[in-house]
Every structure is written in C-alpha cells, then in structure tokens.
Motif scaffolding. Structure first.
Motif, PDB file in Angstrom:
ATOM      1  N   PHE A   8       0.825  -1.210   0.000  1.00 52.83           N
ATOM      2  CA  PHE A   8       0.000   0.000   0.000  1.00 52.83           C
ATOM      3  C   PHE A   8       0.856   1.255   0.000  1.00 52.83           C
ATOM      4  O   PHE A   8       0.547   2.234  -0.689  1.00 52.83           O
ATOM      5  N   ASP A   9       1.943   1.240   0.748  1.00 55.03           N
ATOM      6  CA  ASP A   9       2.813   2.411   0.806  1.00 55.03           C
ATOM      7  C   ASP A   9       3.454   2.689  -0.551  1.00 55.03           C
ATOM      8  O   ASP A   9       3.515   3.841  -0.980  1.00 55.03           O
ATOM      9  N   CYS A  10       3.903   1.658  -1.220  1.00 52.35           N
ATOM     10  CA  CYS A  10       4.465   1.849  -2.572  1.00 52.35           C
ATOM     11  C   CYS A  10       3.392   2.402  -3.502  1.00 52.35           C
ATOM     12  O   CYS A  10       3.647   3.329  -4.288  1.00 52.35           O
ATOM     13  N   TYR A  11       2.186   1.879  -3.409  1.00 52.61           N
ATOM     14  CA  TYR A  11       1.073   2.350  -4.219  1.00 52.61           C
ATOM     15  C   TYR A  11       0.777   3.823  -3.953  1.00 52.61           C
ATOM     16  O   TYR A  11       0.612   4.609  -4.885  1.00 52.61           O
ATOM     17  N   GLN A  12       0.730   4.206  -2.669  1.00 52.90           N
ATOM     18  CA  GLN A  12       0.346   5.585  -2.365  1.00 52.90           C
ATOM     19  C   GLN A  12       1.376   6.603  -2.848  1.00 52.90           C
ATOM     20  O   GLN A  12       1.053   7.771  -3.041  1.00 52.90           O
ATOM     21  N   TYR A  13       2.603   6.174  -3.070  1.00 51.90           N
ATOM     22  CA  TYR A  13       3.630   7.065  -3.601  1.00 51.90           C
ATOM     23  C   TYR A  13       3.838   6.883  -5.110  1.00 51.90           C
ATOM     24  O   TYR A  13       4.764   7.454  -5.677  1.00 51.90           O
ATOM     25  N   GLY A  14       3.004   6.083  -5.722  1.00 52.94           N
ATOM     26  CA  GLY A  14       3.044   5.937  -7.169  1.00 52.94           C
ATOM     27  C   GLY A  14       4.153   5.046  -7.694  1.00 52.94           C
ATOM     28  O   GLY A  14       4.488   5.106  -8.878  1.00 52.94           O
ATOM     29  N   LEU A  15       4.727   4.209  -6.832  1.00 52.89           N
ATOM     30  CA  LEU A  15       5.746   3.279  -7.302  1.00 52.89           C
ATOM     31  C   LEU A  15       5.077   2.112  -8.020  1.00 52.89           C
ATOM     32  O   LEU A  15       3.989   1.676  -7.636  1.00 52.89           O
ATOM     33  N   PRO A  16       5.697   1.602  -9.052  1.00 51.90           N
ATOM     34  CA  PRO A  16       5.064   0.507  -9.808  1.00 51.90           C
ATOM     35  C   PRO A  16       5.010  -0.782  -8.991  1.00 51.90           C
ATOM     36  O   PRO A  16       5.948  -1.117  -8.272  1.00 51.90           O
ATOM     37  N   GLU A  38       5.188  -4.226  -9.743  1.00 53.34           N
ATOM     38  CA  GLU A  38       5.616  -4.991 -10.912  1.00 53.34           C
ATOM     39  C   GLU A  38       5.187  -6.452 -10.887  1.00 53.34           C
ATOM     40  O   GLU A  38       5.070  -7.081 -11.928  1.00 53.34           O
ATOM     41  N   ARG A  39       4.960  -6.989  -9.691  1.00 51.78           N
ATOM     42  CA  ARG A  39       4.611  -8.405  -9.594  1.00 51.78           C
ATOM     43  C   ARG A  39       3.102  -8.563  -9.398  1.00 51.78           C
ATOM     44  O   ARG A  39       2.460  -7.780  -8.689  1.00 51.78           O
ATOM     45  N   GLU A  40       2.568  -9.595 -10.006  1.00 56.66           N
ATOM     46  CA  GLU A  40       1.128  -9.851  -9.921  1.00 56.66           C
ATOM     47  C   GLU A  40       0.657  -9.976  -8.470  1.00 56.66           C
ATOM     48  O   GLU A  40      -0.398  -9.472  -8.108  1.00 56.66           O
ATOM     49  N   GLU A  41       1.443 -10.638  -7.645  1.00 55.57           N
ATOM     50  CA  GLU A  41       1.019 -10.826  -6.249  1.00 55.57           C
ATOM     51  C   GLU A  41       0.916  -9.498  -5.497  1.00 55.57           C
ATOM     52  O   GLU A  41       0.116  -9.359  -4.570  1.00 55.57           O
ATOM     53  N   GLN A  42       1.688  -8.505  -5.899  1.00 57.78           N
ATOM     54  CA  GLN A  42       1.562  -7.176  -5.298  1.00 57.78           C
ATOM     55  C   GLN A  42       0.235  -6.536  -5.704  1.00 57.78           C
ATOM     56  O   GLN A  42      -0.454  -5.942  -4.873  1.00 57.78           O
ATOM     57  N   ARG A  43      -0.123  -6.662  -6.958  1.00 60.29           N
ATOM     58  CA  ARG A  43      -1.374  -6.082  -7.445  1.00 60.29           C
ATOM     59  C   ARG A  43      -2.586  -6.780  -6.834  1.00 60.29           C
ATOM     60  O   ARG A  43      -3.585  -6.140  -6.503  1.00 60.29           O
ATOM     61  N   VAL A  44      -2.486  -8.093  -6.644  1.00 63.02           N
ATOM     62  CA  VAL A  44      -3.569  -8.843  -6.004  1.00 63.02           C
ATOM     63  C   VAL A  44      -3.743  -8.369  -4.561  1.00 63.02           C
ATOM     64  O   VAL A  44      -4.870  -8.139  -4.103  1.00 63.02           O
ATOM     65  N   ARG A  45      -2.627  -8.213  -3.868  1.00 62.77           N
ATOM     66  CA  ARG A  45      -2.695  -7.718  -2.489  1.00 62.77           C
ATOM     67  C   ARG A  45      -3.297  -6.318  -2.437  1.00 62.77           C
ATOM     68  O   ARG A  45      -4.122  -6.025  -1.568  1.00 62.77           O
ATOM     69  N   LEU A  46      -2.869  -5.451  -3.326  1.00 64.10           N
ATOM     70  CA  LEU A  46      -3.385  -4.086  -3.321  1.00 64.10           C
ATOM     71  C   LEU A  46      -4.892  -4.080  -3.504  1.00 64.10           C
ATOM     72  O   LEU A  46      -5.614  -3.377  -2.787  1.00 64.10           O
ATOM     73  N   LYS A  47      -5.388  -4.866  -4.439  1.00 69.28           N
ATOM     74  CA  LYS A  47      -6.830  -4.926  -4.668  1.00 69.28           C
ATOM     75  C   LYS A  47      -7.561  -5.354  -3.391  1.00 69.28           C
ATOM     76  O   LYS A  47      -8.567  -4.774  -3.013  1.00 69.28           O
ATOM     77  N   SER A  48      -7.018  -6.350  -2.721  1.00 68.79           N
ATOM     78  CA  SER A  48      -7.625  -6.843  -1.482  1.00 68.79           C
ATOM     79  C   SER A  48      -7.584  -5.777  -0.380  1.00 68.79           C
ATOM     80  O   SER A  48      -8.570  -5.582   0.347  1.00 68.79           O
TER      81      SER A  48
END
Length: 157
Positions: A130-138, A140-150
């Motif tokens: 979430f912290d990487c997301y909130q600062y606009g960092l990519p 890159e891995r699918e498991e990160q995007r799955v976690r973010l969605k959750s």
C-alpha cells in the motif's frame, strides 16, 4: 515516548551511518526514511482494523527493510536482514526475545507476497504494498497487485 518512536529514532540513526558513504544503493536513503514512517502508519491502521497488536505492527512495518539499509541492495534484502535485525532489536533493549523473533520473522518474510504468514507478517506485506502504491511506485509483480486490490477492498468497508 512509545516504542514506535524509540525504534524509529534508532532506525534513523542507523540510516544516518550510511549517508556519507560511497555505497551504491538500489534505493535512496530518503525513500527509506519516508517508507519507514508511512509504512508504520499504514501498518497501525491495518492492525487496528484486523485486531492485531498495533504497536508491534507499526514497529514491524518501520523496520522491515533493515536488510536493504545495511546492504544497499534490493535483492534478497528481506532474508539477508534477519540476523542483523535481531541484533539491532536486541541492542535497543526495548523488546523481549519473543518480540524480537516475531519482528525479525515479519521482516524476513515480507517479500514473500504470494505466501500467507502470521497476522503480523501479513500486515507488513500489505503495508509495504500500500505504501508503494500511495507514492506511485510501480507494483511490478502480480502478487503485489492482487494484495493491493484486497487491501483497497478491505479499507473501503
């Protein structure tokens, strides 16, 4: 002051040891400082929502990248940081041996975003994403995007 502040203060002093060195770093020390503080805040919020110890969660989120601080490298930083982090925590005098192990394990396992770990480990993984997301960092891995969605779904309820 509470233990979150105390360990963050020591962590900042640890970061400062590397500021005027010639070490080539994968990630800037300025990011490490920002990530430490903002990850702790996100971790506390997630812990309160999930019924996990908020203080230990904030601390675990603060220190999860210790391996990258001391090596300057992203590759394998979570595993490499395990033993040095245990020593750092023990030298602080703020934690029991059980707490040191919980915190060090959460840091060691935080890069394994595909695997489900202890509630504390999951908070560190989720706060990191979430912290990487909130600062606009990519992410890159699918498991990160799955976690973010959750996480976003969880926080919207």
């Amino acid at each position: 002051m509470n233990r979150v502040f105390q360990i963050q203060e020591r962590y900042l002093a640890e970061i400062a040891r590397f500021e005027n060195t010639s070490m080539i770093r994968d990630i800037s020390l300025n990011w490490e400082k920002i990530h430490m503080a903002s990850c702790a805040a996100v971790g506390r919020i997630l812990a309160l929502k999930r019924g996990v110890d908020a203080e230990l969660s904030a601390i675990a989120c603060s220190i999860h990248d210790y391996g990258r601080i001391i090596t300057g490298k992203q590759y394998d930083h979570a595993a490499v940081g395990y033993d040095p982090l245990k020593l750092f925590l023990a030298q602080s005098g703020y934690f029991t041996s059980e707490e040191i192990e919980l915190l060090a394990k959460a840091a060691q396992n935080h890069s394994n975003k595909k695997e489900i770990g202890s509630p504390l480990e999951e908070i560190v993984k989720d706060a990191d994403v979430f912290d990487c997301y909130q600062y606009g960092l990519p992410l890159e891995r699918e498991e990160q995007r799955v976690r973010l969605k959750s996480i976003l779904e969880e926080l919207s309820h």
